[in-house]
Write an enzyme that holds these catalytic residues in place. Sequence first.
Site, mmCIF file in Angstrom:
data_model
loop_
_atom_site.group_PDB
_atom_site.id
_atom_site.type_symbol
_atom_site.label_atom_id
_atom_site.label_comp_id
_atom_site.label_asym_id
_atom_site.label_seq_id
_atom_site.Cartn_x
_atom_site.Cartn_y
_atom_site.Cartn_z
ATOM 1 N N ASP A 46 0.870 -1.179 0.000
ATOM 2 C CA ASP A 46 0.000 0.000 0.000
ATOM 3 C C ASP A 46 0.905 1.227 0.000
ATOM 4 O O ASP A 46 2.062 1.132 -0.392
ATOM 5 C CB ASP A 46 -0.957 -0.024 1.200
ATOM 6 C CG ASP A 46 -2.287 0.644 0.884
ATOM 7 O OD1 ASP A 46 -2.263 1.826 0.492
ATOM 8 O OD2 ASP A 46 -3.345 0.013 1.027
ATOM 9 N N HIS A 69 2.146 1.815 -3.159
ATOM 10 C CA HIS A 69 1.321 2.776 -3.895
ATOM 11 C C HIS A 69 1.974 4.155 -3.902
ATOM 12 O O HIS A 69 1.319 5.142 -4.226
ATOM 13 C CB HIS A 69 -0.080 2.855 -3.286
ATOM 14 C CG HIS A 69 -0.858 1.589 -3.420
ATOM 15 N ND1 HIS A 69 -2.145 1.451 -2.942
ATOM 16 C CD2 HIS A 69 -0.545 0.376 -3.962
ATOM 17 C CE1 HIS A 69 -2.576 0.230 -3.182
ATOM 18 N NE2 HIS A 69 -1.617 -0.442 -3.802
#
Length: 406
Positions: A228, A251
């Site tokens: 993430d 991310h």
Amino acid sequence: MTLYRNLLLLASLGLSYAAPSKVQRAPDSSLHARAVCTPTAGGDSSTDDVPAITEALSSCGNGGTIVFPEGSTYYLNSVLDLGNCSNCDIQVEGLLKFASDTDYWSGRTAMISVSDVDGLKLRSLTGSGVIDGNGQDAWDLFASDSSYSRPTLLYITGGSNLEISGLRQKNPPNVFNSVKGGATNVVFSNLKMDANSKSDNPPKNTDGFDIGESTYVTITEVTVVNDDDCVALKPSSNYVTVDTISCTGSHGISVGSLGKSSDDSVKNIYVTGATMINSTKAAGIKTYPSGGDHGTSTVSNVTFTDFTVDNSDYAFQIQSCYGEDDDYCEENPGNAKLTDIVVSSFSGTTSDKYDPVVANIDCGSDGTCGISISGFDVKAPSGKSEVLCANTPSDLGVTCTSGASG
């Protein structure tokens, strides 16, 4: 005679000022060595070592040192609350291994709680210290039940002058580190962080750092492997520095998401020396659009500089329609106020996912887009370098192609 007596008195006073008596200061006998405690480990996973650690904190937490020796293993089957620490030094040279009990951890906020603590050092001096969140069972359960609520490995709320350094953090059920509640002067340094699944279920939501309401947070010399955001700059983060970081599989380094249900702001952010490997983006800003229950997002004085892009999908991305679809955003355009956003000295190569596009800058039509880009030398595998833009300034600093979205 009276005058003679007065002159004699003044003379004696003058003599007193000319030769004051010396004050001898004895050595301060109140200085003591820091108290040192080593918790007694139970020896196997059936014994929860948290009570022994809590006892050590009671004895040595006020200005003392708590040592977990190299080669030792402590099993933590419940929340470790470091609230008894005041200017204490927790030296983790062994392994702190949390239980994987998904029933116990369900709905809990933190595995290690640091609430309104001043002066904590949580560190490894040798680099051998490991904090293991043992998150595999939580990831597997979350894959079949997305409502399962998982704890953050290290959760800081409030407090000041906190140092987390030299450690390896691995396999948190959820986020690695969270800072909020008005915490100030927090330093994360020389950390190795990794979340690796042994099953087909990825380590979802394992943000490296969620930085919320806080000031003067520094993240430096850190390596993150996760699934993430590498660093998420959440609402009310202010004066955050990220210097020398490597992120793999993430991310990216993200401002946001902002404006979901309230007016949110992020300001005074400086990120430099980032190596972004196999990420969905290297850096970006995520804001919700207007309308509904959404608020207004304000992002100001943010610098992303000296980024190396290695097989990441986008080098830079701005999303002004985060969390909604295109039809919604046609009716409710993005209204985020972005000012003094600097993107400079980006180099490297993106993945082939969006080739030839290397950046997607979608500013909201009802907001402001105060962005400048310089030294942007990122190419797609084809050798091309296309930047998609919407509602960007004419002096952005790169050649734009229409068609930005997000």
